[in-house]
Design a protein around this motif. Structure first.
Motif, PDB file in Angstrom:
ATOM      1  N   LEU A  56       0.892  -1.311   0.054  1.00  0.00           N
ATOM      2  CA  LEU A  56      -0.112   0.001   0.053  1.00  0.00           C
ATOM      3  C   LEU A  56       0.974   1.315   0.032  1.00  0.00           C
ATOM      4  O   LEU A  56       0.470   2.116  -0.606  1.00  0.00           O
TER       5      LEU A  56
ATOM      6  N   ARG B 175      -8.380  11.519  -3.872  1.00  0.00           N
ATOM      7  CA  ARG B 175      -9.271  10.383  -3.179  1.00  0.00           C
ATOM      8  C   ARG B 175      -8.733   9.012  -2.963  1.00  0.00           C
ATOM      9  O   ARG B 175      -8.746   8.498  -2.195  1.00  0.00           O
ATOM     10  N   GLU B 176      -7.844   8.548  -4.087  1.00  0.00           N
ATOM     11  CA  GLU B 176      -7.144   7.355  -4.122  1.00  0.00           C
ATOM     12  C   GLU B 176      -5.942   7.465  -3.084  1.00  0.00           C
ATOM     13  O   GLU B 176      -5.816   6.174  -2.578  1.00  0.00           O
TER      14      GLU B 176
ATOM     15  N   ALA C   9      -6.079   9.220  -0.432  1.00  0.00           N
ATOM     16  CA  ALA C   9      -6.702   8.990   0.902  1.00  0.00           C
ATOM     17  C   ALA C   9      -7.193   7.709   1.129  1.00  0.00           C
ATOM     18  O   ALA C   9      -7.014   7.135   2.311  1.00  0.00           O
ATOM     19  N   ARG C  10      -7.762   7.028   0.258  1.00  0.00           N
ATOM     20  CA  ARG C  10      -8.207   5.582   0.312  1.00  0.00           C
ATOM     21  C   ARG C  10      -7.025   4.658   0.615  1.00  0.00           C
ATOM     22  O   ARG C  10      -7.077   3.997   1.833  1.00  0.00           O
ATOM     23  N   LEU C  11      -5.932   5.105  -0.271  1.00  0.00           N
ATOM     24  CA  LEU C  11      -4.725   4.110   0.316  1.00  0.00           C
ATOM     25  C   LEU C  11      -4.097   4.370   1.612  1.00  0.00           C
ATOM     26  O   LEU C  11      -3.694   3.358   2.305  1.00  0.00           O
TER      27      LEU C  11
ATOM     28  N   ALA D 175      -5.857   5.332   4.455  1.00  0.00           N
ATOM     29  CA  ALA D 175      -6.773   4.716   5.123  1.00  0.00           C
ATOM     30  C   ALA D 175      -6.485   3.132   5.279  1.00  0.00           C
ATOM     31  O   ALA D 175      -6.397   2.647   6.226  1.00  0.00           O
ATOM     32  N   GLU D 176      -6.231   2.429   4.120  1.00  0.00           N
ATOM     33  CA  GLU D 176      -6.075   1.078   3.930  1.00  0.00           C
ATOM     34  C   GLU D 176      -4.736   0.908   4.865  1.00  0.00           C
ATOM     35  O   GLU D 176      -4.670  -0.145   5.411  1.00  0.00           O
TER      36      GLU D 176
END
Length: 143
Positions: free
Chosen positions: A33, A67-68, A70-72, A74-75
């Motif tokens: 990630l 957004r991607e 931020a998603r990464l 969070a993951e």
């Protein structure tokens, strides 16, 4: 020497091995990630440079990339949390494994001492029987 703890020891060793595998997978996931996020950040920097040089509007792509990211992030944070949990689980599993190993070793030591005591008692019985036979022979000879 077999002990009553052998089955528990094998089961606990399997649990420890499973936790080790899970930790390795979690570490790999976090690294993956982070690598993906780093690559996306690099592409974002490149896109910003190109956006200034070309007349194309890249705001939509940059918003999507944000957004991607931020998603990464969070993951990755969730994966790090899972890794912390797995490490705590590993500590507990290793502690239980060590406790079982100590109990098995104590059992082996007690069994060895009992065997030694039984052997010594047998030797003492043989020596006492010889002594009594010899004493009886001496008494018969003297009397």
């Amino acid at each position: 020497m077999k002990t009553p703890y052998d089955t528990a020891l094998r089961m606990q060793q399997r649990e420890v091995d499973a936790v080790k595998v899970a930790i390795a997978a979690a570490v790999e996931r976090v690294a993956s990630l982070e690598e993906e996020a780093s690559a996306l950040q690099g592409r974002t920097r490149e896109e910003r440079v190109l956006a200034h040089a070309l007349p194309f509007d890249s705001d939509a792509w940059l918003a999507l990339a944000k957004r991607e990211l931020a998603r990464l992030a969070a993951e990755a944070e969730a994966a790090r949390g899972r890794l912390v949990q797995l490490r705590a689980q590993a500590l507990e599993a290793f502690g239980r494994l060590r406790a079982i190993e100590i109990a098995a070793e104590r059992y082996r030591d007690e069994q060895a001492r009992a065997l030694e005591a039984a052997e010594q008692a047998a030797i003492d019985d043989i020596a006492a029987a010889r002594f009594l036979r010899e004493r009886k022979r001496m008494l018969v000879k003297a009397g």
